[in-house]
Design an enzyme around this catalytic site. Sequence first.
Site, short mmCIF file in Angstrom:
data_model
loop_
_atom_site.label_atom_id
_atom_site.label_comp_id
_atom_site.label_asym_id
_atom_site.label_seq_id
_atom_site.Cartn_x
_atom_site.Cartn_y
_atom_site.Cartn_z
N ASN A 159 0.81 -1.22 0.00
CA ASN A 159 0.00 0.00 0.00
C ASN A 159 0.84 1.27 0.00
OD1 ASN A 159 -2.62 1.53 0.60
ND2 ASN A 159 -1.38 2.05 2.38
N LYS A 194 0.97 4.23 -11.08
CA LYS A 194 -0.22 3.50 -10.66
C LYS A 194 -0.77 2.63 -11.78
CE LYS A 194 -0.26 4.86 -6.42
NZ LYS A 194 -0.05 3.90 -5.32
N TYR A 245 3.06 10.21 -11.04
CA TYR A 245 2.30 9.38 -10.11
C TYR A 245 1.33 8.47 -10.85
CZ TYR A 245 -1.03 8.31 -6.34
OH TYR A 245 -1.85 7.69 -5.44
#
Length: 256
Positions: free
Chosen positions: A90, A160, A156
């Site tokens: 996570n 992802k 970012y």
Amino acid sequence: MKFKDKVAIVTGAGQGIGFEVCRQLVAEGAIVLLNDVDADLANAAAQKINSAGSKSCIAFAGDSSNINFINHMVDTAIADYQRLDIVVANAGITLYGDFFTYSPESFYKVLQVNLGGTFFLAQAAANKMKLQANGGSILFTSSVVGHQALKDLACYAMTKAALEMLAKNLVIELSQYKINVNTVAPGATLTERTMLEADYERVWSEITPMGRPSYVSDIAHAVLFLVSEEARQITGQSLVIDGGWSAISTLPVGIK
């Protein structure tokens, strides 16, 4: 207690989504190594979870993007509990920045944490899980911005989206060892960090079809399902949890 005696590692869990995942796993009987790079945050989080009556949440502070630390964390789980059933990768960082001026330092830091930390944690865990008769479950935390572009998040968002492809590719590598691997992609979520942003809840409530941003419990419920025995036939998938926002993709105004 559907996770009774299961052993889990959750990174980036000092607060927010990771903390809630740990809390719910412990409540369902799991032994959890709660990782955060901030030792004070990790210790406080584990104490808070254990204050409910269990003593099965263990703070494990350290840099989850450091390969030596990753191996130490996984080895500790095996040495202390003789098994590792669940890994939730996570931990991640967001460094906003304009594409035209984004620095190499920011670029490689985001890649190191979001991709390197996740990849090598999955590798270390899978090398232990494949020796177990029942394999295990691995889950990555992606983001809705891996599906929908937002300004100043090019780096970012790229990481992802890459995590979701990693999960798909690992189906080839891990299925023969009874290890499933999936991804959750949260949208706007109320956490300690996002609630510091002015108008965050109001703006996202206005543009989210379900009328509110997600709570950390919404994300954690999905995570627990995907790492449970009920989901062992699900692998290589990504579940978007965003209250329907990505279906309409109305852009937020006034906040990032």
